[in-house]
Motif scaffolding. Sequence first.
Motif, PDB file in Angstrom:
ATOM      1  N   UNK A  25      24.476  33.681   3.737  1.00 49.34           N
ATOM      2  CA  UNK A  25      23.233  33.332   4.435  1.00 49.34           C
ATOM      3  C   UNK A  25      23.275  33.820   5.882  1.00 49.34           C
ATOM      4  N   UNK A  26      22.307  34.667   6.225  1.00 50.40           N
ATOM      5  CA  UNK A  26      22.269  35.204   7.587  1.00 50.40           C
ATOM      6  C   UNK A  26      21.685  34.155   8.538  1.00 50.40           C
ATOM      7  N   UNK A  27      22.222  34.122   9.741  1.00 51.12           N
ATOM      8  CA  UNK A  27      21.709  33.217  10.759  1.00 51.12           C
ATOM      9  C   UNK A  27      20.394  33.782  11.316  1.00 51.12           C
ATOM     10  N   UNK A  28      19.351  32.985  11.282  1.00 49.76           N
ATOM     11  CA  UNK A  28      18.057  33.480  11.771  1.00 49.76           C
ATOM     12  C   UNK A  28      17.761  32.987  13.192  1.00 49.76           C
ATOM     13  N   UNK A  29      18.650  32.166  13.749  1.00 52.89           N
ATOM     14  CA  UNK A  29      18.408  31.615  15.080  1.00 52.89           C
ATOM     15  C   UNK A  29      18.376  32.726  16.124  1.00 52.89           C
ATOM     16  N   UNK A  30      17.344  32.782  16.901  1.00 51.19           N
ATOM     17  CA  UNK A  30      17.192  33.773  17.968  1.00 51.19           C
ATOM     18  C   UNK A  30      16.404  33.167  19.126  1.00 51.19           C
ATOM     19  N   UNK A  31      16.907  32.016  19.567  1.00 54.06           N
ATOM     20  CA  UNK A  31      16.294  31.289  20.681  1.00 54.06           C
ATOM     21  C   UNK A  31      16.082  32.156  21.904  1.00 54.06           C
ATOM     22  N   UNK A  32      17.018  33.098  22.104  1.00 56.81           N
ATOM     23  CA  UNK A  32      16.967  33.900  23.334  1.00 56.81           C
ATOM     24  C   UNK A  32      15.755  34.821  23.366  1.00 56.81           C
ATOM     25  N   UNK A  33      15.066  34.967  22.231  1.00 61.12           N
ATOM     26  CA  UNK A  33      13.882  35.831  22.216  1.00 61.12           C
ATOM     27  C   UNK A  33      12.598  35.072  22.564  1.00 61.12           C
ATOM     28  N   UNK A  34      12.714  33.776  22.840  1.00 61.65           N
ATOM     29  CA  UNK A  34      11.529  32.962  23.153  1.00 61.65           C
ATOM     30  C   UNK A  34      11.661  32.334  24.533  1.00 61.65           C
ATOM     31  N   UNK A  35      10.527  32.055  25.136  1.00 67.61           N
ATOM     32  CA  UNK A  35      10.525  31.199  26.324  1.00 67.61           C
ATOM     33  C   UNK A  35      10.327  29.766  25.831  1.00 67.61           C
ATOM     34  N   UNK A  36      11.280  28.908  26.130  1.00 65.84           N
ATOM     35  CA  UNK A  36      11.142  27.493  25.770  1.00 65.84           C
ATOM     36  C   UNK A  36      11.342  26.694  27.045  1.00 65.84           C
ATOM     37  N   UNK A  37      10.378  25.872  27.421  1.00 71.17           N
ATOM     38  CA  UNK A  37      10.485  25.164  28.711  1.00 71.17           C
ATOM     39  C   UNK A  37      11.723  24.278  28.756  1.00 71.17           C
ATOM     40  N   UNK A  38      12.297  24.176  29.922  1.00 67.63           N
ATOM     41  CA  UNK A  38      13.432  23.288  30.194  1.00 67.63           C
ATOM     42  C   UNK A  38      13.111  21.873  29.749  1.00 67.63           C
ATOM     43  N   UNK A  39      14.042  21.252  29.067  1.00 70.29           N
ATOM     44  CA  UNK A  39      13.884  19.824  28.757  1.00 70.29           C
ATOM     45  C   UNK A  39      12.910  19.525  27.634  1.00 70.29           C
ATOM     46  N   UNK A  40      12.479  20.555  26.930  1.00 69.03           N
ATOM     47  CA  UNK A  40      11.513  20.353  25.847  1.00 69.03           C
ATOM     48  C   UNK A  40      12.161  20.711  24.510  1.00 69.03           C
ATOM     49  N   UNK A  41      11.947  19.855  23.518  1.00 68.84           N
ATOM     50  CA  UNK A  41      12.299  20.232  22.137  1.00 68.84           C
ATOM     51  C   UNK A  41      10.975  20.382  21.410  1.00 68.84           C
ATOM     52  N   UNK A  42      10.732  21.582  20.940  1.00 72.40           N
ATOM     53  CA  UNK A  42       9.389  21.913  20.477  1.00 72.40           C
ATOM     54  C   UNK A  42       9.302  21.839  18.957  1.00 72.40           C
ATOM     55  N   UNK A  43       8.712  20.762  18.481  1.00 69.10           N
ATOM     56  CA  UNK A  43       8.546  20.579  17.030  1.00 69.10           C
ATOM     57  C   UNK A  43       7.065  20.726  16.670  1.00 69.10           C
ATOM     58  N   UNK A  44       6.390  21.638  17.373  1.00 71.16           N
ATOM     59  CA  UNK A  44       4.970  21.847  17.116  1.00 71.16           C
ATOM     60  C   UNK A  44       4.636  23.332  16.968  1.00 71.16           C
TER      61      UNK A  44
END
Lengths: 396, 396
Positions: A1-20
């Motif tokens: 199973x290949x890892x699909x995580x690529x958080x570094x390609x997105x802007x995600x605000x500090x202190x936010x966990x985005x489940x939307x």
Amino acid sequence: MANVLRKEQFILPEGVIYLDGNSLGPMPKNVPARLSGVMNDEWAQMLIGGWNKAGWMAQPTNVGTSIGRLIGAAAGSVVMGDTLSVKVYQALAAGVKMRPERRVILSDKGNFPSDLYMAEGLVGLLGQGYELRTVAPEDVATSITDEIAVVMLTEVDYRTGRMHDMQALTKLAHDAGAVMVWDLAHSAGAIPVDLAASNCEFAVGCTYKYLNGGPGAPAFIYVRPDLADTAEPALSGWLGHANPFDFDLHYTPGKGIERMRVGTPPVLQMAALEEAMKVWDGVDMADVRRASLDLQEQFIKEVEQAVPQLELASPRDPQARGSQVSFRFEHGYAAMQAVIDRGVIGDFRAPDIMRFGFTPLYLDAADVTAAVAVIEDVMTNALWDDPKYKVRGRVT
Amino acid sequence: MANVLRKEQFILPEGVIYLDGNSLGPMPKNVPARLSGVMNDEWAQMLIGGWNKAGWMAQPTNVGTSIGRLIGAAAGSVVMGDTLSVKVYQALAAGVKMRPERRVILSDKGNFPSDLYMAEGLVGLLGQGYELRTVAPEDVATSITDEIAVVMLTEVDYRTGRMHDMQALTKLAHDAGAVMVWDLAHSAGAIPVDLAASNCEFAVGCTYKYLNGGPGAPAFIYVRPDLADTAEPALSGWLGHANPFDFDLHYTPGKGIERMRVGTPPVLQMAALEEAMKVWDGVDMADVRRASLDLQEQFIKEVEQAVPQLELASPRDPQARGSQVSFRFEHGYAAMQAVIDRGVIGDFRAPDIMRFGFTPLYLDAADVTAAVAVIEDVMTNALWDDPKYKVRGRVT
């Protein structure tokens, strides 16, 4: 199973966990530079010439093909444009024209309301006994009779995440002589879809959710390739014409999927989406699915251990669930506001659904654990029981 | 007369004289900074919260009101969204529903083809004897009979610039009991329009021409305020619902013009347009008109002196002409390519029209003289008679 995580390609605000991300995907990091280029190097410098020189005119089919790869659609069978509601209308109108002797569009009460509204508008315009019939989601299979011209369903229920069986229901529709339209709003980029194998006639979807195309990103429509040269587009705009720049007085539909284009495409939105689609390079939807289910199973287990008063509204069977998990809670609106206020962004769907989307391109197990800690705090300490969380605003 | 010239607010490429703002307006200088803010500060940071916090949801009506000022429409009677073709469809569908006993949509052969195509699509869907009837532009007045449900006309002919008399034709339509739909594609931002005084029921238009909203900018629709609470939107999407976030199963049209919204609005395009509309702050359309006619009269005089073989295709009477000047030339396609190649950008419309748009916000008399010098050079020296200018590409 290949890892699909690529958080570094997105802007995600500090202190936010985005489940939307199932409402509006976050911004892929490269989008602003691309848009800046489209504005400063294309629009400003090429002016009208951008339609050819910068390839604006070809974008709706090019982007369609990149989305096609994620939903099992052959190259050239998907085109972008308009909004999902407009694409639903085109698919329905083309579908009823294929079954002129029938009068009923069948859908279910779990469908996204806009799909039902567009069908209502269409049958109202058609008159002549046309009817939209809506049944409970579990009654769809037994309601597909030889009265039905078109079955229109959304694969993943927007509130609970419950999935319809695309292959089985399409087969039932075809056995009854009906045309099948699938709405993939919560499927494209969320779960593996194989349109070709399903054999459905039409599919539509939006791109601002799991495909991260940005607020108001254009929609897509798929027409089964063997029907694309005969389907009637209904919204027969000039960019769906066989020769738009001949300026004929009469409409001649274009070849294949091109006929489903309507007016001038939104170039800025289309470029943002085209750039956002690069995030999917090399990603296999089977890997996305496995990662999504891992996150969901972890979330359900941790929430149920920590907060027994939340009632699972989504199917417990992971195979029957899309890429979201919903819980019922009487004070769900206030509770969700309190959770959001603490940096965990999910959303609320009337009357009592707290909805959490799982998007493994930018979420990992640590995010899930941190999110559950916030939910536990809000619920255990009744932090939602504060007047400021009970003022209803518009939630999207 | 106030000077409306504000070249410094636009990006205009070096060495280019742009006489094609009637196809795609140039970029107002402040648009990239605004879009950068929408991406980096709104989408990326507010995520789903942008719909409320950044005001995305209210933009379609806010921008509509800013356009309304230029076309004589009261605040709150114009809303943005979709493409012009889709807005034409909504206006026509609502119009025919207002005259259920009639079956004919009347238009003219000078109308932009997409308007005719959308009408063809609508009558095809309606069946039951519905018909699109097109007559020569000069025969419209005498063709408005009591068979006509809806008269649909574009005020300014896209090829010649010939203007219909909006007040007189609307009155004729009403005298015959028909509903009047005006397409303002080549009017909004080009000439003074007084929708309220015309008393027409519907108007539609695009914003990427004289309003400089960018490639694929959203369209607008106007509904006469006394009808806005009863007009049927046909494309009854969720954002036109009275309470979109109640997720009712049935459509209830929203208040007034809001019901003409369909799906999720294209936020990036909408923000670009909103920013572009700031160029119009303090601009009076009567001043724009005077400046435009000065440029046009200068252009016609100088071209006719320099290049007698070009035949004026636009009305000679300035009051009968919009904000463009067209000339007929047998080899117009090649000639226009040769002119463009020398930095003067106009466009070609089949079969033989060389079209030049006049946009006094960023064009002055010196530009006109310089453009004529290029046209003279191309025509006098037959520079167009070069194979490279005869290869047909897509021209928009």
